[in-house]
Motif scaffolding. Structure first.
Motif, mmCIF file in Angstrom:
data_model
loop_
_atom_site.group_PDB
_atom_site.id
_atom_site.type_symbol
_atom_site.label_atom_id
_atom_site.label_comp_id
_atom_site.label_asym_id
_atom_site.label_seq_id
_atom_site.Cartn_x
_atom_site.Cartn_y
_atom_site.Cartn_z
ATOM 1 N N VAL A 1 0.828 -1.205 0.000
ATOM 2 C CA VAL A 1 0.000 0.000 0.000
ATOM 3 C C VAL A 1 0.867 1.262 0.000
ATOM 4 N N GLU A 2 2.050 1.179 0.581
ATOM 5 C CA GLU A 2 2.927 2.354 0.659
ATOM 6 C C GLU A 2 3.565 2.720 -0.681
ATOM 7 N N VAL A 3 3.469 1.832 -1.671
ATOM 8 C CA VAL A 3 4.107 2.098 -2.962
ATOM 9 C C VAL A 3 3.250 3.070 -3.769
ATOM 10 N N PRO A 4 3.811 4.190 -4.218
ATOM 11 C CA PRO A 4 3.047 5.140 -5.028
ATOM 12 C C PRO A 4 2.602 4.516 -6.346
ATOM 13 N N GLY A 5 1.397 4.862 -6.776
ATOM 14 C CA GLY A 5 0.878 4.316 -8.023
ATOM 15 C C GLY A 5 0.083 5.345 -8.797
ATOM 16 N N LEU A 6 0.118 5.220 -10.127
ATOM 17 C CA LEU A 6 -0.627 6.097 -11.020
ATOM 18 C C LEU A 6 -1.527 5.208 -11.882
#
Length: 204
Positions: free
Chosen positions: A59-64
């Motif tokens: 969940v902590e990983v940034p995503g676009l």
């Protein structure tokens, strides 16, 4: 085996189109410590629920999330985004106006896609500045994967900008709730304004 020791521990920025978006999702789920950020582009087909669940590190990983207005728009990927935002994930949703699963002019027999259409389909004006900004936030100073694993930095959600994907309202975190399932989180004003220029809002 490649003689590239720096790749043994190198962290990744993932970009996946269609089924490649599923691959990017799965990689984040299983190896979050190796992912600086990820892009899910035009992922039209639904995914089994158990493959959409993420543990805290993922969940902590940034995503676009880059979704074409004329593509499939699966409900499960929208909920994937919202669930991540409810859990405090630094992710953003982008509606791509007029875009389908493939860029305009794309044919398997003959590619007639213009540079402008390729750029619009790939959301170039948003993806490039977003990725550059996330790299600066996530990579520690003097990181050297040749010496071992890179400890990626967490994103501070009390900074940056947020944008409402339905209302197309946006502003600095200080004026909005940084953890809101309806809002995207962006690393800075420049990326947010690129989103406002290139995407359009749509209610589900």
């Amino acid at each position: 085996t490649l003689n590239r020791p720096e790749l043994r521990h190198a962290p990744f920025v993932l970009w996946g189109h269609s089924m490649g978006g599923r691959v990017a999702q799965d990689f984040v789920r299983f190896k979050p410590a190796r992912v600086i950020a990820f892009h899910i582009a035009l992922r039209a087909n639904p995914t089994p629920k158990e493959l959409m669940e993420e543990e805290a590190a993922a969940v902590e990983v940034p995503g676009l999330y880059l979704m074409g207005m004329n593509d499939g728009k699966p409900a499960d990927i929208r909920e994937h985004f919202r669930e991540a935002r409810r859990n405090g994930s630094p992710r953003a949703w982008v509606w791509l106006p007029g875009q389908s699963h493939w860029p305009k002019g794309m044919h398997f027999e003959k590619d007639e896609t213009s540079v402008i259409d390729w750029r619009a389909w790939a959301a170039h004006d948003i993806v490039i500045p977003w990725t550059e900004a996330i790299l600066k936030l996530r990579l520690p100073m003097n990181a050297d994967p040749r010496k071992g694993s890179v400890d990626l930095l967490p994103v501070d959600l009390t900074k940056g900008w947020v944008a409402d994907v339905e209302l197309k309202a946006y502003g600095p975190v200080s004026k909005f709730d940084a953890i809101d399932s309806a809002k995207s989180w962006f690393p800075n004003e420049k990326v947010t304004r690129a989103w406002a220029s290139d995407s359009i809002s749509e209610s589900d």
